[in-house]
Write a protein that holds these residues in place. Structure first.
Motif, mmCIF file in Angstrom:
data_model
loop_
_atom_site.group_PDB
_atom_site.id
_atom_site.type_symbol
_atom_site.label_atom_id
_atom_site.label_comp_id
_atom_site.label_asym_id
_atom_site.label_seq_id
_atom_site.Cartn_x
_atom_site.Cartn_y
_atom_site.Cartn_z
ATOM 1 N N TYR A 34 -19.978 -50.065 -79.685
ATOM 2 C CA TYR A 34 -20.623 -48.844 -79.200
ATOM 3 C C TYR A 34 -19.655 -48.002 -78.363
ATOM 4 C CZ TYR A 34 -25.126 -50.973 -80.473
ATOM 5 O OH TYR A 34 -26.167 -51.546 -81.150
ATOM 6 N N ALA A 35 -18.926 -48.661 -77.450
ATOM 7 C CA ALA A 35 -17.998 -47.918 -76.595
ATOM 8 C C ALA A 35 -16.925 -47.228 -77.432
ATOM 9 C CB ALA A 35 -17.352 -48.862 -75.578
ATOM 10 N N THR A 36 -16.411 -47.938 -78.424
ATOM 11 C CA THR A 36 -15.417 -47.342 -79.318
ATOM 12 C C THR A 36 -16.005 -46.163 -80.074
ATOM 13 O OG1 THR A 36 -14.265 -49.454 -79.579
ATOM 14 C CG2 THR A 36 -13.911 -47.795 -81.290
ATOM 15 N N ALA A 37 -17.223 -46.326 -80.589
ATOM 16 C CA ALA A 37 -17.862 -45.253 -81.352
ATOM 17 C C ALA A 37 -18.085 -44.016 -80.494
ATOM 18 C CB ALA A 37 -19.184 -45.750 -81.931
ATOM 19 N N ALA A 54 -11.295 -39.119 -71.818
ATOM 20 C CA ALA A 54 -11.929 -39.020 -70.501
ATOM 21 C C ALA A 54 -13.428 -38.778 -70.635
ATOM 22 C CB ALA A 54 -11.280 -37.894 -69.687
ATOM 23 N N GLY A 55 -13.805 -37.890 -71.563
ATOM 24 C CA GLY A 55 -15.232 -37.641 -71.779
ATOM 25 C C GLY A 55 -15.958 -38.876 -72.290
ATOM 26 N N GLY A 56 -15.340 -39.569 -73.233
ATOM 27 C CA GLY A 56 -15.966 -40.770 -73.781
ATOM 28 C C GLY A 56 -16.052 -41.890 -72.772
ATOM 29 N N VAL A 57 -14.980 -42.120 -72.027
ATOM 30 C CA VAL A 57 -14.979 -43.195 -71.036
ATOM 31 C C VAL A 57 -15.956 -42.895 -69.913
ATOM 32 C CG1 VAL A 57 -13.568 -44.328 -69.270
ATOM 33 C CG2 VAL A 57 -12.655 -43.981 -71.560
ATOM 34 N N GLY A 58 -16.027 -41.628 -69.487
ATOM 35 C CA GLY A 58 -17.010 -41.260 -68.470
ATOM 36 C C GLY A 58 -18.433 -41.579 -68.913
ATOM 37 N N SER A 59 -18.731 -41.301 -70.176
ATOM 38 C CA SER A 59 -20.062 -41.620 -70.712
ATOM 39 C C SER A 59 -20.312 -43.127 -70.705
ATOM 40 C CB SER A 59 -20.183 -41.083 -72.147
ATOM 41 O OG SER A 59 -19.949 -39.692 -72.199
ATOM 42 N N VAL A 60 -19.305 -43.894 -71.105
ATOM 43 C CA VAL A 60 -19.456 -45.354 -71.140
ATOM 44 C C VAL A 60 -19.635 -45.905 -69.735
ATOM 45 C CG1 VAL A 60 -18.312 -47.524 -71.732
ATOM 46 C CG2 VAL A 60 -18.183 -45.576 -73.295
ATOM 47 N N GLY A 120 -15.859 -37.013 -63.441
ATOM 48 C CA GLY A 120 -15.910 -37.041 -61.979
ATOM 49 C C GLY A 120 -17.164 -37.734 -61.464
ATOM 50 N N SER A 121 -18.300 -37.430 -62.096
ATOM 51 C CA SER A 121 -19.553 -38.087 -61.695
ATOM 52 C C SER A 121 -19.480 -39.588 -61.930
ATOM 53 C CB SER A 121 -20.728 -37.489 -62.476
ATOM 54 O OG SER A 121 -20.837 -36.099 -62.252
ATOM 55 N N ALA A 122 -18.964 -39.960 -63.111
ATOM 56 C CA ALA A 122 -18.852 -41.386 -63.423
ATOM 57 C C ALA A 122 -17.905 -42.087 -62.456
ATOM 58 C CB ALA A 122 -18.364 -41.565 -64.862
ATOM 59 N N TYR A 123 -16.830 -41.393 -62.068
ATOM 60 C CA TYR A 123 -15.865 -41.993 -61.145
ATOM 61 C C TYR A 123 -16.473 -42.168 -59.758
ATOM 62 C CZ TYR A 123 -11.496 -42.747 -58.622
ATOM 63 O OH TYR A 123 -10.507 -43.278 -57.841
#
Length: 728
Positions: free
Chosen positions: A305-308, A211-217, A32-35
């Motif tokens: 990195y994003a994949t990892a 969702a957690g990984g993409v938000g971090s990226v 949510g924060s990333a969005y």
């Protein structure tokens, strides 16, 4: 490791609702924060230390940091312009209303517009330029700009919108590949498991992990150069491994329930037996992906990195969230008929046939096909091995013709805005207009004489269409060179090489060749230089992990060779399909397309990691049988029988997810989707069903040799250390 994973699974299973709530809240807050902040994804390509990057740095130093550079998009309008001057004026007014900026109309001063190139020589095509970042302006702005061009379309004029606006409009009109992948995975899981709730569990945990990984990226994109392709690739891989890892635990969970365990203990058992393998597989994928940092190019490194990041989050979800979800689902993870049998086994009640329900009948119904097939696959190892090797060689043959090139908007989908803009530009201004080079150097008015001499030498070349007069401004001199050929043509690459090696050094001007085409050529050279290092490091790292995980000297070598064979087969198919153009129409393309230099580097790193997934799960089961029985052939057969069904289902899911990304409007994503799907298909069939059983059978006891291990395990000769190893 097994003790840690089991303890973690037990805690999460016992406190399942707290664990699930913690994951949902944490991922919801992060995503949510990333969005809300919004991703700052960009496709800027910088090859540090290259000639093109020096040119870019000189230009950036001149522009300063007071005002950020606003992206601009070229709109090409072609046709009978003389008879539609009023339509062009209406379009200009519409664009000004949509953007709030002044838009120049080339028809106001045709002579000046022809000199600057915004009006074609024949006067039958023009370029309108709009300012604004489509991502920041939003979908409403994009739609308004696109709608402003409708009068030209209605009048029968051809319209093409270039990047970045055209790219965003094309993406908005495409199919949601992620949604297609999720639906495909649900369908496969439902038919494989026979329970809607069981099918939802892997998909739900996979989505939460992604969702957690993409938000971090997304948050990291505000500090690093991360492209949209990196996020798309991370989602593709994350969905595949997230669903697969949960499925491996789910299969063990269902087996434990059928054998009479309660849901919490079954969840712990699944973590104990499959959790370590999932961790090992995920770490291998992450390590292989981060190997892209060897490229020395931030754009390429962040593909890895994003994949990892997404894969590591998926592993964390597998070890904690999955046991909690499985414990919460309980017996509903089983099909209705099997659920009654499992409850009877739990209570010790007689089954419907009057006997006490054990695991023999349930195993016969759920794994019977693989129990019968596995001995056949190991019965004739030489025939199976030779057949598999022959098939792999045939699939790999086209890979020897691999030629790396430069993809461009000319390879975009037919009818897309990017393709229309590219084709119209090439038709009315020449192919080289899409491959313009920019010569840059520090200097002032006093150096223009040397620059003019250089311009004359370059203009006299047969492979150059035009050279603009050199321009000195703010201590920097620039000059545009328009090749005769397009960005993907070998002649354009040869021109860049000759300018740098011969023409510029002999002119006395310390100029650097920049521009998009020059940058991608520098990327190609950099990757060609670093690729052997990537291959060596990835293979060495994965072999060390396999060696110390399975306590074997030969297994790492076998795993590396098998993985290389599956990757070679995938490359062969990619060359045959995309480079040679066989069947590309099915993918929405209209002909062959070049393979970008970073594609094989990225595919090698990711495919090597993914190939290790099935290798790890298969070898884990074989090793448990070897430690238990001490018979190499029985261990191979037993391991294949126990994992064949779940590996096949997992492979089907990955293939479905990867193929769903061929609906993307980005041709490079299509290449990744096909390459990954083919590699998984080959790996899960030819490699795991034929080659690996054949090699393991032929190696026999030697496959499990480890320095210092003198006695074979087994029920009669098993040492206390080995007994402890099995139990933990």
């Amino acid at each position: 490791m097994k003790r840690l994973v089991s303890s973690l699974a037990r805690v999460c299973a016992r406190h399942r609702w707290l664990t699930i709530a913690a994951w949902v809240i944490a991922v919801g807050a992060l995503f949510g924060s990333a969005y809300l902040v919004g991703p700052a994804l960009q496709d800027d390509l910088e090859v540090t230390g290259s000639d093109s990057q020096v040119a870019a740095d000189v230009l950036e130093a001149r522009s300063g940091e007071e005002e950020p550079i606003v992206p601009t998009s070229r709109i090409v309008v072609a046709g009978d312009l003389s008879g539609h001057a009023d339509v062009v004026q209406e379009v200009v007014h519409g664009l000004e209303a949509a953007t709030g900026e002044t838009v120049e109309n080339p028809l106001d001063d045709p002579a000046a517009a022809t000199r600057t190139g915004t009006l074609a020589q024949a006067g039958d095509a023009l370029v309108l330029t709009v300012s604004g970042d489509p991502k920041e302006e939003g979908r409403t702005w994009q739609r308004d700009v696109d709608a402003a061009l409708d009068p030209a379309r209605s009048a029968g004029l051809e319209v093409g919108i270039g990047a970045p606006l055209g790219t965003q409009i094309d993406r908005a009109g495409g199919v949601n590949s992620e949604l297609v992948g999720v639906v495909a995975a649900l369908i496969v899981l439902f038919f494989a498991l026979g329970s809607a709730l069981a099918a939802l569990a892997p998909v739900a945990t996979g989505i939460i992990a992604v969702a957690g990984g993409v938000g971090s990226v997304w948050l990291l994109s505000h500090g690093f150069t991360i492209s949209e392709s990196a996020v798309t690739l991370a989602i593709m891989i994350g969905l595949g491994v997230g669903i697969d890892y949960t499925l491996f635990l789910l299969s063990r969970f269902r087996a434990a329930l059928r054998e009479g365990a309660d849901p919490v203990e079954a969840a712990v058992t699944s973590g104990h037996t499959a959790g370590e393998a999932a961790t090992m597989a995920g770490v291998t994928v992450a390590i292989c992906a981060t190997g892209l940092a060897i490229s020395g190019v931030e754009f390429v490194a962040w593909l890895g990195y994003a994949t990892a990041i997404v894969v590591i989050v998926a592993v964390a979800a597998t070890l904690t969230l999955t046991p909690a979800v499985l414990a919460a689902i309980g017996y509903r993870a089983l099909a209705r008929g099997v659920r009654r049998e499992a409850l009877a086994a739990r209570s010790g009640a007689p089954a419907a046939d009057g006997g006490v329900q054990g695991d023999a009948m349930t195993r016969a119904s759920h794994r019977g096909a693989w129990d019968r097939l596995a001995p056949r696959l190991t019965r004739h190892p030489v025939i199976a091995g030779v057949s598999a090797a022959t098939l792999l060689v045939v699939l790999s043959l086209p890979a020897f013709a691999l030629q790396l090139g430069q993809s461009s908007a000319g390879d975009a989908l037919p009818g897309s805005n990017q393709r229309q803009s590219f084709d119209l530009t090439a038709e009315y201004w020449g192919a080289g207009q899409n491959a313009a080079l920019l010569l840059v150097a520090e200097g002032g008015e006093e150096s223009l004489a040397d620059w003019q001499a250089l311009a004359g030498d370059i203009a006299a070349r047969a492979d150059v269409a035009a050279v603009s007069p050199p321009l000195a401004r703010d201590g920097v001199v620039t000059m545009q060179v328009t090749p005769l050929t397009g960005p993907s043509d070998d002649a354009t690459a040869a021109l860049v090489a000759e300018l740098r090696a011969d023409v510029i050094p002999g002119s006395g001007v310390d100029a650097h060749v920049g521009g998009a085409v020059a940058t991608r050529l520098d990327l190609s050279d950099r990757i060609a230089e670093r690729l052997p290092w990537l291959i060596g490091i990835v293979i060495a790292a994965s072999m060390v992990l396999v060696a110390f995980t399975f306590r074997s000297v030969l297994l790492p070598v076998k795993a590396a060779v098998c993985n290389l064979l599956s990757i070679a087969a995938a490359f062969g198919v990619l060359v045959w399909v995309f480079q040679e153009g066989h069947g590309v129409e099915v993918l929405g393309l209209d002909g062959p397309m070049p393979l970008d230099p970073y594609v094989p580097m990225m595919l090698f790193a990711v495919l090597f990691g993914l190939s290790m997934d099935y290798e790890v799960f298969l070898l884990t089961s074989m090793r448990q049988a070897w430690l238990r029985d001490g018979d190499a052939r029985v261990a191979t057969t037993r391991g294949l029988a126990e994992t064949g069904g779940v590996i096949s289902a997992a492979a089907l899911i990955m293939i479905a997810v990867f193929l769903s990304f061929t609906f993307s409007t980005n041709p490079v994503i299509k290449v990744f989707g096909v390459g990954l799907a083919v590699a998984v298909l080959v790996d899960a069939t030819v490699i795991r069903l034929l080659l690996v059983p054949a090699v393991m059978t032929l190696l026999g006891r030697a496959a499990w040799w480890w320095p210092g291990r003198r006695r074979a395990p087994g029920p009669r000769r098993q040492s206390s250390a080995e007994t402890s190893e099995v139990s933990t």
